[in-house]
Design a protein around this motif. Structure first.
Motif, PDB file in Angstrom:
ATOM      1  N   LYS A 142       0.806  -1.232   0.000  1.00  0.00           N
ATOM      2  CA  LYS A 142       0.000   0.000   0.000  1.00  0.00           C
ATOM      3  C   LYS A 142       0.832   1.273   0.000  1.00  0.00           C
ATOM      4  CE  LYS A 142      -3.548  -2.247   2.713  1.00  0.00           C
ATOM      5  NZ  LYS A 142      -4.163  -2.318   4.026  1.00  0.00           N
ATOM      6  N   GLY A 143       1.959   1.259   0.699  1.00  0.00           N
ATOM      7  CA  GLY A 143       2.773   2.466   0.855  1.00  0.00           C
ATOM      8  C   GLY A 143       3.128   3.172  -0.444  1.00  0.00           C
ATOM      9  N   PRO A 144       3.574   2.450  -1.456  1.00  0.00           N
ATOM     10  CA  PRO A 144       3.919   3.132  -2.705  1.00  0.00           C
ATOM     11  C   PRO A 144       2.742   3.851  -3.362  1.00  0.00           C
ATOM     12  CG  PRO A 144       4.924   0.967  -2.645  1.00  0.00           C
ATOM     13  CD  PRO A 144       3.986   1.048  -1.470  1.00  0.00           C
ATOM     14  N   TYR A 145       1.552   3.264  -3.288  1.00  0.00           N
ATOM     15  CA  TYR A 145       0.384   3.921  -3.868  1.00  0.00           C
ATOM     16  C   TYR A 145       0.150   5.285  -3.206  1.00  0.00           C
ATOM     17  CZ  TYR A 145      -1.227  -0.461  -6.055  1.00  0.00           C
ATOM     18  OH  TYR A 145      -1.349  -1.590  -6.811  1.00  0.00           O
ATOM     19  N   VAL A 146       0.167   5.284  -1.890  1.00  0.00           N
ATOM     20  CA  VAL A 146      -0.101   6.507  -1.136  1.00  0.00           C
ATOM     21  C   VAL A 146       0.924   7.577  -1.489  1.00  0.00           C
ATOM     22  CG1 VAL A 146      -0.177   7.493   1.187  1.00  0.00           C
ATOM     23  CG2 VAL A 146      -1.215   5.252   0.738  1.00  0.00           C
ATOM     24  N   ASN A 147       2.188   7.191  -1.525  1.00  0.00           N
ATOM     25  CA  ASN A 147       3.234   8.165  -1.764  1.00  0.00           C
ATOM     26  C   ASN A 147       3.354   8.565  -3.224  1.00  0.00           C
ATOM     27  OD1 ASN A 147       4.411   8.730   0.950  1.00  0.00           O
ATOM     28  ND2 ASN A 147       4.334   6.508   0.944  1.00  0.00           N
ATOM     29  N   LEU A 148       2.959   7.680  -4.139  1.00  0.00           N
ATOM     30  CA  LEU A 148       2.856   8.094  -5.543  1.00  0.00           C
ATOM     31  C   LEU A 148       1.812   9.201  -5.677  1.00  0.00           C
ATOM     32  CD1 LEU A 148       3.033   4.816  -7.639  1.00  0.00           C
ATOM     33  CD2 LEU A 148       4.468   6.841  -7.925  1.00  0.00           C
ATOM     34  N   GLY A 149       0.713   9.045  -4.949  1.00  0.00           N
ATOM     35  CA  GLY A 149      -0.303  10.098  -4.947  1.00  0.00           C
ATOM     36  C   GLY A 149       0.278  11.421  -4.484  1.00  0.00           C
ATOM     37  N   ALA A 150       1.095  11.383  -3.443  1.00  0.00           N
ATOM     38  CA  ALA A 150       1.726  12.614  -2.929  1.00  0.00           C
ATOM     39  C   ALA A 150       2.673  13.219  -3.963  1.00  0.00           C
ATOM     40  CB  ALA A 150       2.468  12.318  -1.631  1.00  0.00           C
ATOM     41  N   VAL A 151       3.433  12.368  -4.648  1.00  0.00           N
ATOM     42  CA  VAL A 151       4.350  12.866  -5.684  1.00  0.00           C
ATOM     43  C   VAL A 151       3.555  13.542  -6.795  1.00  0.00           C
ATOM     44  CG1 VAL A 151       6.039  12.224  -7.457  1.00  0.00           C
ATOM     45  CG2 VAL A 151       6.161  11.169  -5.191  1.00  0.00           C
ATOM     46  N   TYR A 152       2.503  12.877  -7.262  1.00  0.00           N
ATOM     47  CA  TYR A 152       1.693  13.457  -8.340  1.00  0.00           C
ATOM     48  C   TYR A 152       1.042  14.771  -7.906  1.00  0.00           C
ATOM     49  CZ  TYR A 152       2.353   9.355 -11.274  1.00  0.00           C
ATOM     50  OH  TYR A 152       2.900   8.363 -12.052  1.00  0.00           O
ATOM     51  N   LEU A 153       0.632  14.862  -6.655  1.00  0.00           N
ATOM     52  CA  LEU A 153       0.073  16.127  -6.166  1.00  0.00           C
ATOM     53  C   LEU A 153       1.127  17.234  -6.215  1.00  0.00           C
ATOM     54  CD1 LEU A 153      -2.095  14.955  -3.136  1.00  0.00           C
ATOM     55  CD2 LEU A 153      -2.904  15.866  -5.332  1.00  0.00           C
ATOM     56  N   ARG A 154       2.341  16.913  -5.770  1.00  0.00           N
ATOM     57  CA  ARG A 154       3.412  17.921  -5.805  1.00  0.00           C
ATOM     58  C   ARG A 154       3.758  18.341  -7.225  1.00  0.00           C
ATOM     59  NH1 ARG A 154       7.923  16.503  -1.218  1.00  0.00           N
ATOM     60  NH2 ARG A 154       6.465  16.389   0.540  1.00  0.00           N
ATOM     61  N   LEU A 155       3.604  17.410  -8.159  1.00  0.00           N
ATOM     62  CA  LEU A 155       3.886  17.734  -9.562  1.00  0.00           C
ATOM     63  C   LEU A 155       2.704  18.430 -10.237  1.00  0.00           C
ATOM     64  CD1 LEU A 155       5.670  14.427 -10.664  1.00  0.00           C
ATOM     65  CD2 LEU A 155       6.722  16.696 -10.440  1.00  0.00           C
ATOM     66  N   GLY A 156       1.600  18.556  -9.526  1.00  0.00           N
ATOM     67  CA  GLY A 156       0.416  19.186 -10.100  1.00  0.00           C
ATOM     68  C   GLY A 156      -0.317  18.282 -11.077  1.00  0.00           C
ATOM     69  N   LYS A 157      -0.044  16.987 -11.035  1.00  0.00           N
ATOM     70  CA  LYS A 157      -0.701  16.022 -11.915  1.00  0.00           C
ATOM     71  C   LYS A 157      -1.860  15.383 -11.140  1.00  0.00           C
ATOM     72  CE  LYS A 157       3.446  15.081 -14.605  1.00  0.00           C
ATOM     73  NZ  LYS A 157       4.370  14.067 -15.122  1.00  0.00           N
ATOM     74  N   PHE A 158      -2.910  16.167 -11.018  1.00  0.00           N
ATOM     75  CA  PHE A 158      -4.018  15.764 -10.164  1.00  0.00           C
ATOM     76  C   PHE A 158      -4.762  14.546 -10.697  1.00  0.00           C
ATOM     77  CE2 PHE A 158      -3.438  20.410  -9.613  1.00  0.00           C
ATOM     78  CZ  PHE A 158      -2.861  20.344  -8.359  1.00  0.00           C
ATOM     79  N   ALA A 161      -2.834  11.575  -9.657  1.00  0.00           N
ATOM     80  CA  ALA A 161      -2.986  11.348  -8.214  1.00  0.00           C
ATOM     81  C   ALA A 161      -4.299  10.617  -7.939  1.00  0.00           C
ATOM     82  CB  ALA A 161      -2.930  12.667  -7.451  1.00  0.00           C
ATOM     83  N   ILE A 162      -5.346  11.019  -8.639  1.00  0.00           N
ATOM     84  CA  ILE A 162      -6.650  10.359  -8.485  1.00  0.00           C
ATOM     85  C   ILE A 162      -6.569   8.919  -8.987  1.00  0.00           C
ATOM     86  CG2 ILE A 162      -9.039  10.327  -9.329  1.00  0.00           C
ATOM     87  CD1 ILE A 162      -8.850  13.460  -9.291  1.00  0.00           C
ATOM     88  N   GLN A 163      -5.916   8.712 -10.139  1.00  0.00           N
ATOM     89  CA  GLN A 163      -5.799   7.356 -10.691  1.00  0.00           C
ATOM     90  C   GLN A 163      -5.065   6.420  -9.749  1.00  0.00           C
ATOM     91  OE1 GLN A 163      -3.827   8.130 -14.415  1.00  0.00           O
ATOM     92  NE2 GLN A 163      -5.740   8.143 -15.582  1.00  0.00           N
ATOM     93  N   VAL A 164      -3.940   6.880  -9.214  1.00  0.00           N
ATOM     94  CA  VAL A 164      -3.163   6.003  -8.343  1.00  0.00           C
ATOM     95  C   VAL A 164      -3.905   5.753  -7.021  1.00  0.00           C
ATOM     96  CG1 VAL A 164      -1.666   7.681  -7.146  1.00  0.00           C
ATOM     97  CG2 VAL A 164      -0.796   5.439  -7.677  1.00  0.00           C
TER      98      VAL A 164
END
Length: 172
Positions: A142-158, A161-164
């Motif tokens: 689960k951890g990578p999914y959550v943190n991928l979401g955080a990375v995408y949010l920081r990159l502005g790729k909303f 972030a929703i997909q992951v």
């Protein structure tokens, strides 16, 4: 004592010793430096059990675990815990996580922690790379999914972030 349990498998004793050593890490401890030294000594002691063992997969797993453990220990030993770890501390941990991955490339956990270091150090492309590698190796982690979401949010790729986030929810 662990060697007496199964003397023909020093790798097992070393791994269990390492796991037990890490179980001594206390997030709320007042003496983080002392705890780090004590746990570091336990990790070194456990690794010494396989000094004479051929570099087989079980030994590499022990070595990789120990590198990862030293990195996690560095971050958790920061005054306020991982949340307050400095960039220098994350760089120190990152070096250990890189060693863990080079020792055992199939370690999803080591790749996850490399992704975490990338996220904390604002190396977002590196974070994406290692968090995705972690998911390829262990899609139920689960951890990578959550943190991928955080990375995408920081990159502005909303949308990403929703997909992951949805992918994570769909797995569980």
């Amino acid at each position: 004592q662990l060697m007496q349990w199964n003397p023909r498998r020093p790798e097992l004793a070393a791994f269990l010793g390492s796991r037990l050593g890490m179980s001594g890490v206390k997030d709320k401890s007042k003496d983080k430096a002392g705890d780090r030294a004590q746990v570091g000594a336990k990790l070194a002691s456990a690794l010494a059990l396989v000094d004479e063992v051929e570099r087989t997969r079980p030994r590499l797993a022990v070595e990789s675990f120990n590198c990862r453990a030293r990195g996690i220990l560095a971050v958790r030993s920061a005054e306020g815990g991982a949340r307050d770890a400095t960039p220098a501390t994350w760089e120190e941990a990152r070096a250990e996580f890189l060693k863990a991955v080079s020792t055992l490339p199939t370690s999803a956990n080591a790749r996850f922690w490399l992704g975490m270091a990338g996220l904390e150090l604002s190396k977002l492309e590196e974070a994406l790379k290692y968090l995705n590698h972690s998911l390829v190796l262990d899609p139920d982690f689960k951890g990578p999914y959550v943190n991928l979401g955080a990375v995408y949010l920081r990159l502005g790729k909303f949308d990403r972030a929703i997909q992951v986030s949805n992918a994570c929810l769909a797995r569980f």
